[in-house]
Design a protein around this motif. Structure first.
Motif, PDB file in Angstrom:
ATOM      1  N   GLU A   1       8.621  -0.184  -0.324  1.00 22.69           N
ATOM      2  CA  GLU A   1       9.174   0.168   0.992  1.00 22.69           C
ATOM      3  C   GLU A   1      10.057   1.420   0.949  1.00 22.69           C
ATOM      4  O   GLU A   1       9.884   2.311   1.787  1.00 22.69           O
TER       5      GLU A   1
ATOM      6  N   MET B   1       4.580   4.279   5.688  1.00 21.53           N
ATOM      7  CA  MET B   1       4.267   2.858   5.736  1.00 21.53           C
ATOM      8  C   MET B   1       3.618   2.562   7.074  1.00 21.53           C
ATOM      9  O   MET B   1       4.174   2.893   8.131  1.00 21.53           O
TER      10      MET B   1
ATOM     11  N   ARG C   1      16.809  -5.223   3.230  1.00 22.12           N
ATOM     12  CA  ARG C   1      15.565  -4.445   3.244  1.00 22.12           C
ATOM     13  C   ARG C   1      15.525  -3.488   4.437  1.00 22.12           C
ATOM     14  O   ARG C   1      14.928  -2.410   4.348  1.00 22.12           O
TER      15      ARG C   1
ATOM     16  N   THR D   1      -0.012  -4.259   5.555  1.00 20.03           N
ATOM     17  CA  THR D   1       0.813  -3.054   5.468  1.00 20.03           C
ATOM     18  C   THR D   1       0.166  -2.095   4.492  1.00 20.03           C
ATOM     19  O   THR D   1      -0.302  -2.517   3.426  1.00 20.03           O
TER      20      THR D   1
ATOM     21  N   PHE E   1       0.867   1.301   2.211  1.00 25.85           N
ATOM     22  CA  PHE E   1       1.879   2.196   1.644  1.00 25.85           C
ATOM     23  C   PHE E   1       1.170   3.443   1.123  1.00 25.85           C
ATOM     24  O   PHE E   1       0.280   3.339   0.277  1.00 25.85           O
TER      25      PHE E   1
END
Length: 273
Positions: A97, A103, A147, A213, A215
Motif C-alpha cells: 500500500e 493502487m 493503514r 486491488t 498494485f
C-alpha cells in the motif's frame, strides 16, 4: 521486490535470446525453477544470480540493479515493523500500500478499508463469527486506522470504484452511515485520490461481484500485482492474469460515474438518510 526482480530477469533473458531451458542448464536445475524465479519466487543465492547475469550479458547498470533487488527481496522484515501487526496473508498487502505508484480497487459490497470510519470498522469486526473480543476489535481498528495514513502520500495515486450496494447494505445504522458518506465526499477532494460510484441504475456490469486491488509499480520493468479478497484470507495473482484485471478495471471505470457526479450522488444519498 521478488516480483520486480523476476520481471527484470525475464526482460534480460528475452533480450539475450536465451530460453528458460538454457538458463536452467547454467544453474543445473529444472526449467520450473527459472519460471518460478521470473514469476516472483526470488533467488536467494548470489552465485545463481551472478551466473544468470553473466549468461544474459547484463551490463554493469543492469547487474547492479538486479543485485540491489535481490538484496532487498532477501531482507527480513524488521521486528516491530507495522506490517508485522497483521496476519501473514495481509503483510504483503500492508507493505504494498505505501510502496506502490498506483493502487486500483473495486469493492462491490463493502466500503474499502482505507476509506472506512472508525464506527464502520468496529461494526464490521463485531460481525465476524466467532465473535472477537473487545481487545481484538480495538487492536484491529487501530491497525486499520494506521493503514489509512497511506492516503497522505501525495506521490501515489489511489483509485477506488465502489458499487452502490456497498452503501446500502452496511453494518451500521443510518445515523452512523452519514459520517461514512461524508468521509467519502471528503476523499474526493484529495488530489491523489479518484473515487467513482456505480449506481444501481447502471444495471449489470463486468466484474460487479469481484473485490480486488491492483498494485502498480513504475520500476525499470513495470510490475503489477493483484490481491483478491476472500472470506478468510486473500490470494495474490501475477503473470498473464494481470492484464485481464487491468482490462476489467477499465470496463468498471467506464461503467462508474465520475468524481463530480459521484460527489452529487453521495450528497443526495446522505440527505436521504
Amino acid at each position: 521486490m521478488k516480483k520486480v526482480l523476476g520481471a527484470e530477469l525475464e526482460r534480460l533473458r528475452l533480450q539475450s535470446a536465451v530460453t528458460q531451458e538454457q538458463a536452467a542448464q547454467r544453474l543445473r536445475c529444472g526449467q520450473s525453477k527459472i519460471a518460478q524465479a521470473e514469476g516472483g519466487s526470488g533467488i536467494k543465492a548470489a552465485t545463481e544470480l551472478d551466473a544468470l547475469l553473466e549468461l544474459y550479458g547484463a551490463d554493469e547498470n543492469d547487474a547492479a540493479y538486479a543485485r540491489a533487488l535481490q538484496a532487498e527481496s532477501n531482507r527480513r522484515t524488521k521486528r516491530g515493523a507495522f506490517s508485522t501487526r497483521f496476519k501473514h496473508h495481509m503483510r504483503l498487502l500492508v507493505d504494498m500500500e505505501p510502496s506502490c505508484n498506483r493502487m486500483l480497487s473495486h469493492r462491490s459490497m463493502v466500503v474499502p478499508g482505507l476509506l472506512q470510519t472508525e464506527a464502520y470498522m468496529r461494526a464490521q469486526f463485531r460481525a465476524w463469527r466467532p465473535s472477537p473480543t473487545q481487545d481484538e476489535i480495538d487492536r484491529d481498528t487501530a491497525n486499520r486506522l494506521g493503514r489509512q495514513r497511506v492516503l497522505d502520500n501525495a506521490g501515489q495515486t489511489f483509485w477506488f470504484i465502489i458499487d452502490e450496494a456497498a452503501l446500502r447494505r452496511t453494518p451500521i445504522s443510518p445515523k452512523e452511515m452519514k459520517p461514512q458518506i461524508i468521509r467519502l465526499v471528503e476523499v474526493i477532494d484529495r488530489p491523489n485520490v479518484e473515487l467513482q460510484i456505480v449506481p444501481f441504475e447502471v444495471g449489470y456490469y463486468m466484474g460487479q461481484e469481484h473485490d480486488y486491488t491492483v498494485f502498480e509499480y513504475d520500476t525499470r520493468t513495470p510490475v503489477s500485482i493483484v490481491y483478491l479478497e476472500t472470506h478468510d484470507g486473500g490470494e495474490y495473482v501475477g503473470g498473464n492474469k494481470i492484464s485481464r484485471y487491468l482490462e476489467l478495471f477499465d470496463q468498471q471505470k467506464a461503467a462508474a460515474i465520475g468524481q463530480e457526479r459521484a460527489r452529487r450522488f453521495l450528497l443526495d444519498f446522505v440527505a436521504d438518510l
